[in-house]
Every structure is written in structure tokens, then in C-alpha cells.
Design a protein around this motif. Structure first.
Motif, PDB file in Angstrom:
ATOM      1  N   ILE A  71       8.765 -18.778  -8.859  1.00  0.00           N
ATOM      2  CA  ILE A  71       8.981 -18.203 -10.191  1.00  0.00           C
ATOM      3  C   ILE A  71       9.280 -16.719 -10.057  1.00  0.00           C
ATOM      4  O   ILE A  71       8.529 -15.980  -9.422  1.00  0.00           O
ATOM      5  CB  ILE A  71       7.739 -18.396 -11.099  1.00  0.00           C
ATOM      6  CG1 ILE A  71       7.424 -19.879 -11.263  1.00  0.00           C
ATOM      7  CG2 ILE A  71       7.959 -17.731 -12.456  1.00  0.00           C
ATOM      8  CD1 ILE A  71       6.125 -20.154 -12.009  1.00  0.00           C
ATOM      9  N   ASN A  72      10.398 -16.298 -10.674  1.00  0.00           N
ATOM     10  CA  ASN A  72      10.708 -14.883 -10.787  1.00  0.00           C
ATOM     11  C   ASN A  72      11.093 -14.553 -12.226  1.00  0.00           C
ATOM     12  O   ASN A  72      11.508 -13.454 -12.521  1.00  0.00           O
ATOM     13  CB  ASN A  72      11.833 -14.479  -9.823  1.00  0.00           C
ATOM     14  CG  ASN A  72      11.834 -12.994  -9.528  1.00  0.00           C
ATOM     15  OD1 ASN A  72      10.803 -12.338  -9.630  1.00  0.00           O
ATOM     16  ND2 ASN A  72      12.974 -12.454  -9.176  1.00  0.00           N
ATOM     17  N   GLY A  73      10.943 -15.515 -13.122  1.00  0.00           N
ATOM     18  CA  GLY A  73      11.251 -15.346 -14.529  1.00  0.00           C
ATOM     19  C   GLY A  73      10.002 -15.529 -15.375  1.00  0.00           C
ATOM     20  O   GLY A  73       8.894 -15.239 -14.932  1.00  0.00           O
ATOM     21  N   THR A  74      10.181 -16.076 -16.587  1.00  0.00           N
ATOM     22  CA  THR A  74       9.094 -16.216 -17.551  1.00  0.00           C
ATOM     23  C   THR A  74       8.757 -17.677 -17.776  1.00  0.00           C
ATOM     24  O   THR A  74       9.645 -18.501 -17.998  1.00  0.00           O
ATOM     25  CB  THR A  74       9.506 -15.578 -18.900  1.00  0.00           C
ATOM     26  OG1 THR A  74       9.828 -14.207 -18.662  1.00  0.00           O
ATOM     27  CG2 THR A  74       8.394 -15.676 -19.917  1.00  0.00           C
ATOM     28  N   VAL A  75       7.457 -17.991 -17.731  1.00  0.00           N
ATOM     29  CA  VAL A  75       6.969 -19.326 -18.071  1.00  0.00           C
ATOM     30  C   VAL A  75       5.869 -19.166 -19.113  1.00  0.00           C
ATOM     31  O   VAL A  75       4.881 -18.477 -18.877  1.00  0.00           O
ATOM     32  CB  VAL A  75       6.413 -20.083 -16.840  1.00  0.00           C
ATOM     33  CG1 VAL A  75       5.842 -21.431 -17.253  1.00  0.00           C
ATOM     34  CG2 VAL A  75       7.490 -20.273 -15.783  1.00  0.00           C
ATOM     35  N   ASN A  76       6.073 -19.807 -20.267  1.00  0.00           N
ATOM     36  CA  ASN A  76       5.060 -19.844 -21.316  1.00  0.00           C
ATOM     37  C   ASN A  76       4.496 -21.253 -21.354  1.00  0.00           C
ATOM     38  O   ASN A  76       5.047 -22.127 -22.019  1.00  0.00           O
ATOM     39  CB  ASN A  76       5.658 -19.459 -22.674  1.00  0.00           C
ATOM     40  CG  ASN A  76       6.063 -18.003 -22.717  1.00  0.00           C
ATOM     41  OD1 ASN A  76       5.297 -17.136 -22.340  1.00  0.00           O
ATOM     42  ND2 ASN A  76       7.273 -17.745 -23.140  1.00  0.00           N
ATOM     43  N   GLY A  77       3.439 -21.460 -20.603  1.00  0.00           N
ATOM     44  CA  GLY A  77       2.818 -22.769 -20.494  1.00  0.00           C
ATOM     45  C   GLY A  77       2.142 -22.887 -19.143  1.00  0.00           C
ATOM     46  O   GLY A  77       2.321 -22.027 -18.269  1.00  0.00           O
ATOM     47  N   PRO A  78       1.361 -23.943 -18.950  1.00  0.00           N
ATOM     48  CA  PRO A  78       0.655 -24.106 -17.679  1.00  0.00           C
ATOM     49  C   PRO A  78       1.609 -24.443 -16.542  1.00  0.00           C
ATOM     50  O   PRO A  78       2.656 -25.045 -16.752  1.00  0.00           O
ATOM     51  CB  PRO A  78      -0.306 -25.270 -17.961  1.00  0.00           C
ATOM     52  CG  PRO A  78       0.319 -26.021 -19.083  1.00  0.00           C
ATOM     53  CD  PRO A  78       1.078 -25.018 -19.899  1.00  0.00           C
ATOM     54  N   VAL A  79       1.239 -24.033 -15.331  1.00  0.00           N
ATOM     55  CA  VAL A  79       2.006 -24.319 -14.129  1.00  0.00           C
ATOM     56  C   VAL A  79       1.103 -25.092 -13.172  1.00  0.00           C
ATOM     57  O   VAL A  79       0.009 -24.636 -12.854  1.00  0.00           O
ATOM     58  CB  VAL A  79       2.506 -23.020 -13.453  1.00  0.00           C
ATOM     59  CG1 VAL A  79       3.215 -23.329 -12.145  1.00  0.00           C
ATOM     60  CG2 VAL A  79       3.412 -22.248 -14.392  1.00  0.00           C
TER      61      VAL A  79
END
Length: 133
Positions: A71-79
Motif C-alpha cells: 500500500i502506498n495510497g489510501t485505504v478506508n477500511g480494514p486490511v
């Protein structure tokens, strides 16, 4: 006894390009790179090995559940990453992160809990105190 770990996929089979928005869940096998936006969950198919790359300009609004994740961007939520997770300098994750192995670069941000979920940590081990003579 030992679970064979899959290796990260070195090639990208599918690309969601810059300026592309996907509405809905994505299930894939192989390698997926996201440069655009996904409004839905991104998951690897069954027990298939999978590698997900979320680039600097990408955004995922939903759950990510893939064995190998960069990941090098945006995540809105669980990973959830069953194998390896790499959070590069511009990574922004809002949600809990479950991982087996993790690499966090300077500048990455996680707003949530980091939960180690290694194969061995899933088993509870009870230790008893030794009684002195």
C-alpha cells in the motif's frame, strides 16, 4: 505441521488505471494493481495466491483481504494480509490491520489497531509456573 507460504506474485495481471472508479466488490487471483478508486471490498479468490498493489494515487473504500499487499495510497477500511504487508511512505490506512509479516516505511500512517495474525499465534499456549523445592 508447517504451512507452505505462497510467494508474492511478481507480475500484474489486472490494472485499474488512474481516472477509473469501480463501484462494487472485486475478487481476483494473481496480481492486481490499483491506480484509480474502488468503492467496495478487494479480496483474493479463495485460497488462491494473490498480490495487491495500491499505488500512491489510488483509493480503496472497503475491506482489503489479500495474502500479499503493498500500500502506498489510501485505504478506508480494514486490511487483512495472511502473508505479507508493506506500508510504503505515502500509505494512509483508516481501519484495523491484520498481518502475518509487516514492513512499515517512514511516513506511513495507520489509524487503527495493528493485529499480528501469524499461523503460530492463532494457537493459545498455556504456560504453568514452575514450583520451587
Amino acid at each position: 505441521m508447517f504451512k507452505k507460504r505462497s510467494k508474492p506474485n511478481g507480475k500484474i495481471d489486472t490494472l485499474i488505471g488512474t481516472g477509473t472508479t469501480v463501484e462494487g466488490n472485486i475478487t481476483f487471483s494473481g496480481g492486481l494493481r490499483i491506480d484509480g478508486e474502488v468503492h467496495g471490498n478487494v479480496c483474493a479468490a479463495g485460497d488462491q495466491p494473490g498480490t495487491l498493489v495500491i499505488s500512491e494515487q489510488a483509493r480503496v473504500d472497503g475491506e482489503v483481504a489479500v495474502p500479499h499487499v503493498v500500500i502506498n495510497g489510501t485505504v478506508n477500511g480494514p486490511v487483512r494480509s495472511a502473508e505479507s504487508l508493506e506500508l510504503q511512505p505515502r500509505a494512509r490506512v483508516t481501519g484495523d490491520v491484520e498481518y502475518s509479516t509487516i514492513e512499515i516505511h517512514l511516513g506511513a500512517i495507520v489509524e487503527g489497531r495493528l493485529l499480528h495474525r501469524g499461523a503460530e499465534s492463532a494457537k493459545a499456549v498455556e504456560l504453568k509456573l514452575a514450583v520451587g523445592h
